[in-house]
Motif scaffolding. Structure first.
Motif, PDB file in Angstrom:
ATOM      1  N   CYS A 128      -4.447  -1.806   1.668  1.00 11.63           N
ATOM      2  CA  CYS A 128      -4.330  -3.042   0.903  1.00 11.63           C
ATOM      3  C   CYS A 128      -4.976  -4.173   1.693  1.00 11.63           C
ATOM      4  O   CYS A 128      -4.849  -4.233   2.928  1.00 11.63           O
ATOM      5  N   GLY A 129      -5.659  -5.075   0.977  1.00 11.89           N
ATOM      6  CA  GLY A 129      -6.320  -6.198   1.621  1.00 11.89           C
ATOM      7  C   GLY A 129      -6.068  -7.493   0.890  1.00 11.89           C
ATOM      8  O   GLY A 129      -5.659  -7.512  -0.280  1.00 11.89           O
ATOM      9  N   THR A 130      -6.347  -8.598   1.557  1.00 15.42           N
ATOM     10  CA  THR A 130      -6.126  -9.921   0.957  1.00 15.42           C
ATOM     11  C   THR A 130      -7.116 -10.208  -0.165  1.00 15.42           C
ATOM     12  O   THR A 130      -6.791 -10.947  -1.096  1.00 15.42           O
ATOM     13  N   PHE A 131      -8.296  -9.697  -0.074  1.00 16.77           N
ATOM     14  CA  PHE A 131      -9.304  -9.710  -1.138  1.00 16.77           C
ATOM     15  C   PHE A 131      -9.438 -11.084  -1.792  1.00 16.77           C
ATOM     16  O   PHE A 131      -9.145 -11.277  -2.977  1.00 16.77           O
ATOM     17  N   ALA A 132      -9.878 -12.061  -0.998  1.00 19.61           N
ATOM     18  CA  ALA A 132     -10.154 -13.415  -1.495  1.00 19.61           C
ATOM     19  C   ALA A 132      -8.920 -14.038  -2.138  1.00 19.61           C
ATOM     20  O   ALA A 132      -8.987 -14.613  -3.228  1.00 19.61           O
ATOM     21  N   PHE A 133      -7.775 -13.912  -1.449  1.00 21.41           N
ATOM     22  CA  PHE A 133      -6.500 -14.469  -1.904  1.00 21.41           C
ATOM     23  C   PHE A 133      -6.073 -13.893  -3.257  1.00 21.41           C
ATOM     24  O   PHE A 133      -5.388 -14.555  -4.037  1.00 21.41           O
TER      25      PHE A 133
ATOM     26  N   ILE B 201      -6.216   0.258  -2.540  1.00 23.58           N
ATOM     27  CA  ILE B 201      -7.038   1.401  -2.930  1.00 23.58           C
ATOM     28  C   ILE B 201      -6.527   2.654  -2.224  1.00 23.58           C
ATOM     29  O   ILE B 201      -5.813   2.582  -1.217  1.00 23.58           O
ATOM     30  N   TYR B 202      -6.927   3.824  -2.760  1.00 23.35           N
ATOM     31  CA  TYR B 202      -6.706   5.120  -2.117  1.00 23.35           C
ATOM     32  C   TYR B 202      -8.001   5.521  -1.401  1.00 23.35           C
ATOM     33  O   TYR B 202      -9.104   5.318  -1.917  1.00 23.35           O
ATOM     34  N   ILE B 203      -7.853   6.109  -0.223  1.00 25.60           N
ATOM     35  CA  ILE B 203      -9.013   6.480   0.596  1.00 25.60           C
ATOM     36  C   ILE B 203      -8.890   7.938   0.992  1.00 25.60           C
ATOM     37  O   ILE B 203      -7.822   8.390   1.446  1.00 25.60           O
ATOM     38  N   ASN B 204      -9.997   8.672   0.810  1.00 28.67           N
ATOM     39  CA  ASN B 204     -10.064  10.059   1.269  1.00 28.67           C
ATOM     40  C   ASN B 204     -10.226  10.047   2.791  1.00 28.67           C
ATOM     41  O   ASN B 204     -11.189   9.503   3.323  1.00 28.67           O
TER      42      ASN B 204
ATOM     43  N   PRO C 114      -8.784   0.130  -8.765  1.00 33.63           N
ATOM     44  CA  PRO C 114      -7.999  -0.510  -7.701  1.00 33.63           C
ATOM     45  C   PRO C 114      -6.742  -1.177  -8.249  1.00 33.63           C
ATOM     46  O   PRO C 114      -6.756  -1.796  -9.321  1.00 33.63           O
ATOM     47  N   GLU C 115      -5.662  -1.030  -7.505  1.00 29.56           N
ATOM     48  CA  GLU C 115      -4.383  -1.552  -7.958  1.00 29.56           C
ATOM     49  C   GLU C 115      -4.154  -2.970  -7.427  1.00 29.56           C
ATOM     50  O   GLU C 115      -4.688  -3.356  -6.386  1.00 29.56           O
ATOM     51  N   GLU C 116      -3.346  -3.697  -8.156  1.00 32.55           N
ATOM     52  CA  GLU C 116      -2.988  -5.033  -7.708  1.00 32.55           C
ATOM     53  C   GLU C 116      -2.090  -4.924  -6.480  1.00 32.55           C
ATOM     54  O   GLU C 116      -1.170  -4.105  -6.450  1.00 32.55           O
ATOM     55  N   GLY C 117      -2.357  -5.766  -5.481  1.00 33.17           N
ATOM     56  CA  GLY C 117      -1.616  -5.689  -4.225  1.00 33.17           C
ATOM     57  C   GLY C 117      -0.470  -6.678  -4.116  1.00 33.17           C
ATOM     58  O   GLY C 117       0.047  -6.891  -3.010  1.00 33.17           O
TER      59      GLY C 117
ATOM     60  N   PRO D 173       9.485 -14.534  -0.418  1.00 30.20           N
ATOM     61  CA  PRO D 173       9.509 -13.315   0.417  1.00 30.20           C
ATOM     62  C   PRO D 173      10.211 -12.186  -0.319  1.00 30.20           C
ATOM     63  O   PRO D 173      11.144 -12.401  -1.101  1.00 30.20           O
ATOM     64  N   VAL D 174       9.761 -10.976  -0.006  1.00 29.56           N
ATOM     65  CA  VAL D 174      10.328  -9.827  -0.719  1.00 29.56           C
ATOM     66  C   VAL D 174      10.242  -8.586   0.166  1.00 29.56           C
ATOM     67  O   VAL D 174       9.293  -8.413   0.937  1.00 29.56           O
ATOM     68  N   ILE D 175      11.253  -7.743   0.097  1.00 29.36           N
ATOM     69  CA  ILE D 175      11.250  -6.397   0.684  1.00 29.36           C
ATOM     70  C   ILE D 175      11.318  -5.433  -0.489  1.00 29.36           C
ATOM     71  O   ILE D 175      12.279  -5.476  -1.288  1.00 29.36           O
ATOM     72  N   SER D 176      10.339  -4.576  -0.609  1.00 28.02           N
ATOM     73  CA  SER D 176      10.231  -3.758  -1.822  1.00 28.02           C
ATOM     74  C   SER D 176       9.736  -2.363  -1.494  1.00 28.02           C
ATOM     75  O   SER D 176       9.251  -2.086  -0.394  1.00 28.02           O
ATOM     76  N   ARG D 177       9.856  -1.495  -2.513  1.00 23.92           N
ATOM     77  CA  ARG D 177       9.350  -0.115  -2.416  1.00 23.92           C
ATOM     78  C   ARG D 177       8.384   0.114  -3.568  1.00 23.92           C
ATOM     79  O   ARG D 177       8.648  -0.271  -4.702  1.00 23.92           O
ATOM     80  N   HIS D 178       7.266   0.798  -3.251  1.00 24.51           N
ATOM     81  CA  HIS D 178       6.214   1.048  -4.240  1.00 24.51           C
ATOM     82  C   HIS D 178       5.816   2.517  -4.182  1.00 24.51           C
ATOM     83  O   HIS D 178       6.217   3.253  -3.278  1.00 24.51           O
ATOM     84  N   LEU D 179       5.010   2.912  -5.176  1.00 32.41           N
ATOM     85  CA  LEU D 179       4.484   4.282  -5.276  1.00 32.41           C
ATOM     86  C   LEU D 179       5.612   5.308  -5.375  1.00 32.41           C
ATOM     87  O   LEU D 179       5.507   6.429  -4.871  1.00 32.41           O
ATOM     88  N   SER D 180       6.699   4.930  -6.005  1.00 32.41           N
ATOM     89  CA  SER D 180       7.843   5.837  -6.143  1.00 32.41           C
ATOM     90  C   SER D 180       7.501   6.965  -7.110  1.00 32.41           C
ATOM     91  O   SER D 180       6.754   6.787  -8.082  1.00 32.41           O
ATOM     92  N   GLU D 181       8.052   8.124  -6.850  1.00 36.84           N
ATOM     93  CA  GLU D 181       7.791   9.302  -7.667  1.00 36.84           C
ATOM     94  C   GLU D 181       9.104   9.972  -8.059  1.00 36.84           C
ATOM     95  O   GLU D 181      10.130   9.806  -7.406  1.00 36.84           O
ATOM     96  N   GLY D 182       9.033  10.766  -9.131  1.00 32.82           N
ATOM     97  CA  GLY D 182      10.208  11.516  -9.562  1.00 32.82           C
ATOM     98  C   GLY D 182      11.315  10.598 -10.073  1.00 32.82           C
ATOM     99  O   GLY D 182      11.074   9.668 -10.847  1.00 32.82           O
ATOM    100  N   SER D 183      12.521  10.833  -9.601  1.00 29.24           N
ATOM    101  CA  SER D 183      13.670  10.048 -10.046  1.00 29.24           C
ATOM    102  C   SER D 183      13.718   8.673  -9.396  1.00 29.24           C
ATOM    103  O   SER D 183      14.502   7.820  -9.808  1.00 29.24           O
ATOM    104  N   HIS D 184      12.908   8.451  -8.377  1.00 27.89           N
ATOM    105  CA  HIS D 184      12.875   7.146  -7.713  1.00 27.89           C
ATOM    106  C   HIS D 184      12.105   6.137  -8.571  1.00 27.89           C
ATOM    107  O   HIS D 184      11.176   6.493  -9.309  1.00 27.89           O
ATOM    108  N   VAL D 185      12.513   4.920  -8.483  1.00 26.65           N
ATOM    109  CA  VAL D 185      11.821   3.824  -9.138  1.00 26.65           C
ATOM    110  C   VAL D 185      11.513   2.765  -8.094  1.00 26.65           C
ATOM    111  O   VAL D 185      12.157   2.703  -7.042  1.00 26.65           O
TER     112      VAL D 185
END
Length: 835
Positions: A126-131, A136-139, A153-156, A190-202
């Protein structure tokens, strides 16, 4: 009351000063020093290489830079080469939109701030990308962009900060991303969060209600598998201290990886969020309350995970501690104890905290509350601040820096020669130095400091590669790899033991200081650094692998010349001093400078040998030997040594019109100083040095000159050719005597002529009587005669050196011969000043 406060302040200051005396680095290596090698990666097209990530085999270093992601080959310990580069730059439209928002052009680039491993084949960046943050995913193999679930590309937002100077933290656990950052353009949410959750997780985050976080600065996050919890470390405003405006406190917060939020209350919000204060304080001192960096040190093999330690760097907002940094260690056991204790209560109407006792409906921070009732979740929502603070281990500071501000920290555990584990800390200063410190029972010992940056860096990152034995440092200047050990620098058993480096030990067979993991039965004493106990039967080793004979630097000087002898430094912890054989160095004659140098005026009594020695941890070694001798001169030969030495007061009182200054230093054959080791008692006398000498290559052995200098110290005389000559003085005296005789003859002839003239002049009886009475001359004649007499007295009564004949006659000496006092003041020699 005032006296008690003053006493406490003085005691606190003494405590701080006592800590400061233990944290002085033993050795310093400026940038480019041949004694400490560094590997540097720089590319003219790459900037801000601050985000670092090692591959699973630690053979590849991934770098998140400005507008790019790089892969660097670090499999070789002495080189870093770029393998692939992925360009990831904003478009011209993105840059124009960023400039329209009032941002500087340099800040509108894409600064990669998140770089994490998702699985064995892909990474997530993830990058700041001009504010306008993007991810992105990288191989990992080809370092190319991969298609995500959305195909673009996903929003960061809530994953990466908008501002490149805003601190954040991110970590992946089982393919899910846990972040601590800000969720808006202004950086006020400010925020503490979880992303890219899979299965039963949200995906879950903190509740939007005020009070969860108070203007935090996120530092780092870590995952503890046994607890199934992710811990976040940050600093924020402590609202519980309402009597102090904007008091900053350091925090640790936790969330459970199994948390999926409540069913009605706290939907898609953390139900296991809890936070506590980290208190870095010693005794009654003001706390170091601002967290700068923190690192996790896993427990030794076979130990409980409760022995996990967290080493953090703290600074202070108080004026008394400005410019200082403290290192505190916290254990997972103490953290768990605080989180399972009592909690403060937050009044949502006034946003004030209280500690009133109430019925505890649930245990905040406990995993598995997502199925709890609404009443329980409401209780958790208002009770998330632990009542107690997490105290440091040993209830004190691990290390205090008196004049350095630390910014980054890394830690590792090293097993020494005797099977004991030692903790090593790598501390990066704001000024660009890396400190390597070992933690001992009686305090920290800084083994060395290495300059890694020319200029201070605003954004830095520190990463350890244990398998490669290197410390990776990322900055705007590039990536620098510093080897963890530097054993080959220590060329003697004494230096190897005094270094107290857990990596290094002395091999008595190979006669070298080597890595502890490559040999067995090495000599090492990390705890005590006792040379006499460890190096009793160890022979010295020079670069030529041969024992060094006693030699020294010959310094030829002239009398009354100011001599400077330079003493090379062994370490910052050693105390240097000078010695002479059978003689004391009087402070009235000798001046010892702070850098170890010795200055004095060359006189017959100050000629001879000088030894510069250092004492460290009870071990004394000789760093330099000098033999000061007088230059051979046909006009002013050296003084004889069999005369008595002059007293210190006499030598201090010698006055000369011109002083010539000389700086005498040994001529090194290598670019650094290398103190020698102690002597093997089994060596022959002719091969073993009489004292440990500095490993510089001095002038070859002195031979007869050295023997002559020793004879003169014992009162023996020089050969006949060294006796003084007074030929010049004899010529001067003869000339002056001839001038005086000529003057006397001239006066006698003049008086005789005047007498003859007076006899030829006729006189009356009255005038004859007046002449007999001495009063026949007129006033003009008497005035003329008086002036002539005064001129004669002025001419004949003044010595050439400005002293009168009468004064010299009073001393019982000739006006052209030196007095006894002059002989005494120059040790039996006539002065060398031309007349």
């Amino acid at each position: 009351m005032v006296h008690s406060v003053t006493l406490c302040a003085c005691l606190s200051l003494l405590t701080v000063l006592s800590c400061h005396s233990r944290v002085l680095p033993r050795l310093s290596f400026p940038k480019g020093s041949p004694g400490r090698s560094l590997n540097v990666f720089k590319n003219p097209d790459v900037y801000n290489t601050t985000t670092l990530l090692l591959s699973s085999d630690e053979g590849t270093l991934f770098i998140g830079a400005r507008d790019a992601v790089l892969s660097i080959d670090v499999s070789q310990s002495d080189a870093m080469t770029m393998k692939e580069k992925l360009d990831w730059s904003p478009s011209e439209k993105d840059l124009a939109d960023c400039a329209m928002k009032g941002k500087m052009k340099m800040d509108c680039h894409n600064f990669v701030r998140v770089l994490q491993v998702l699985n064995s084949t892909h990474m997530y960046a993830c990058g700041t990308f001009a504010f306008s943050p993007r991810c992105i995913y990288i191989n990992s193999k080809t370092l190319s962009m991969a298609t995500g679930p959305s195909g673009k590309p996903e929003e960061g937002r809530s994953r990466c900060p908008y501002d490149p100077y805003q601190r954040n933290t991110a970590i992946t656990v089982d393919g899910e991303l846990y972040t601590g950052t800000v969720a808006d353009y202004r950086g006020t949410r400010p925020v503490i969060s979880r992303h890219l959750s899979e299965g039963s997780h949200v995906d879950v985050k903190l509740d939007d209600t005020l009070g969860w976080l108070e203007d935090p600065t996120f530092i780092r996050s870590t995952y503890v598998p046994s607890e199934e919890k992710v811990y976040f470390f940050f600093s924020e405003t402590g609202r519980e201290y309402d009597f102090i405006d904007k008091l900053t406190v350091s925090r640790i917060a936790q969330v459970c990886t199994s948390d999926v939020g409540g069913q009605r209350t706290l939907q898609k919000r953390w139900t296991t969020f809890a936070k506590a204060q980290l208190l870095c304080q010693a005794g009654q001192e003001l706390p170091y309350n601002i967290l700068q960096d923190i690192v996790t040190l896993s427990p030794p093999e076979g130990s409980s995970e409760d022995e996990t330690l967290f080493y953090g760097i703290f600074t202070s907002q108080w004026q008394v501690n400005l410019g200082r940094s403290a290192v505190c260690a916290f254990s997972l056991k103490d953290i768990k104890k605080v989180f399972t204790g009592h909690y403060k209560v937050l009044n949502r109407d006034t946003l004030k905290w209280s500690t009133r006792v109430q019925e505890q409906i649930a245990s905040p921070g406990e995993c598995g509350l997502h199925n709890a009732s609404d009443n329980t979740l409401r209780f958790v929502k208002d009770n998330f601040l632990a009542d107690k603070s997490v105290q440091p281990v040993t209830q004190g500071l691990t290390l205090v820096s008196p004049d350095k501000s630390y910014s980054n920290i890394a830690a590792q555990r090293v097993r020494g020669a005797r099977g004991r584990d030692y903790t090593l800390l790598y501390l990066l200063t704001e000024s660009g130095f890396l400190h390597k410190a070992v933690l001992l029972k009686n305090g920290a010992h800084i083994i060395e400091e290495i300059q890694v940056f020319d200029q201070p860096q605003a954004v830095k990152n520190l990463l350890l590669s244990v398998s490669k034995g290197a410390v990776m440092i990322g900055s705007s200047e590039g990536v620098i790899s510093v080897p963890m050990s530097n054993c080959s620098y220590y060329w003697s058993c004494a230096e190897c033991v005094l270094a107290r480096d857990p990596f290094c030990g002395w091999d008595p067979v190979m006669k070298l200081c080597t890595d502890i993991h490559t040999h067995d039965h090495l000599v090492q004493d990390v705890d005590g650094g006792n040379v006499s106990a460890q190096c009793t039967y160890v022979t010295p080793r020079s670069r030529s692998a041969q024992s060094r004979t006693l030699s020294g630097e010959v310094v030829s000087v002239s009398l009354n010349e100011v001599v400077h002898l330079q003493c090379p430094g062994a370490s910052h912890l050693a105390k240097r001093h000078w010695e002479r054989l059978n003689s004391q160095l009087s402070p009235k004659i000798y001046i010892q400078s702070d850098d170890g140098g010795l200055s004095f005026v060359a006189t017959p009594s100050t000629l001879g040998p000088y030894l510069c020695q250092s004492e460290e941890n009870g071990y004394t070694q000789t760093l330099g030997i000098y033999h000061v001798k007088q230059k051979s001169s046909p006009t002013v030969p050296p003084a004889t040594r069999n005369r008595p030495h002059s007293t210190p007061s006499t030598e201090a009182g010698i006055k000369t019109s011109i002083f010539t200054t000389r700086l005498i230093t040994p001529t090194p054959t290598e670019p650094r100083t290398e103190p020698d080791a102690e002597v093997d008692p089994t060596d022959s006398p002719e091969d073993s040095p009489a004292a440990s000498t500095h490993s510089r290559s001095f002038t070859p052995s002195l031979g007869t000159e050295k023997q002559d200098s020793r004879k003169t110290e014992l009162g023996e005389t020089h050969p006949l050719t060294d006796k003084p000559s007074y030929f010049q003085e004899l010529v001067v005296v003869s000339v002056l005597l001839a001038l005086c005789i000529s003057a006397l003859l001239t006066i006698a002839f003049h008086r005789f002529g005047h007498f003859c003239h007076s006899r030829t002049v006729p006189q009356t009886p009255s005038s004859r009587r007046d002449a007999e009475k001495g009063g026949s001359a007129t006033p003009q004649e008497r005035e003329s005669l008086r002036g002539h007499s005064s001129r004669l007295e002025k001419r004949n009564g003044q010595a050439p050196n400005g002293q009168s004949h009468a004064g010299q006659a009073h001393n019982g000496t000739s006006p052209i011969m030196p007095s006894n006092s002059m002989l005494n003041s120059s040790n039996g020699h006539l002065p060398n000043t031309p007349i």
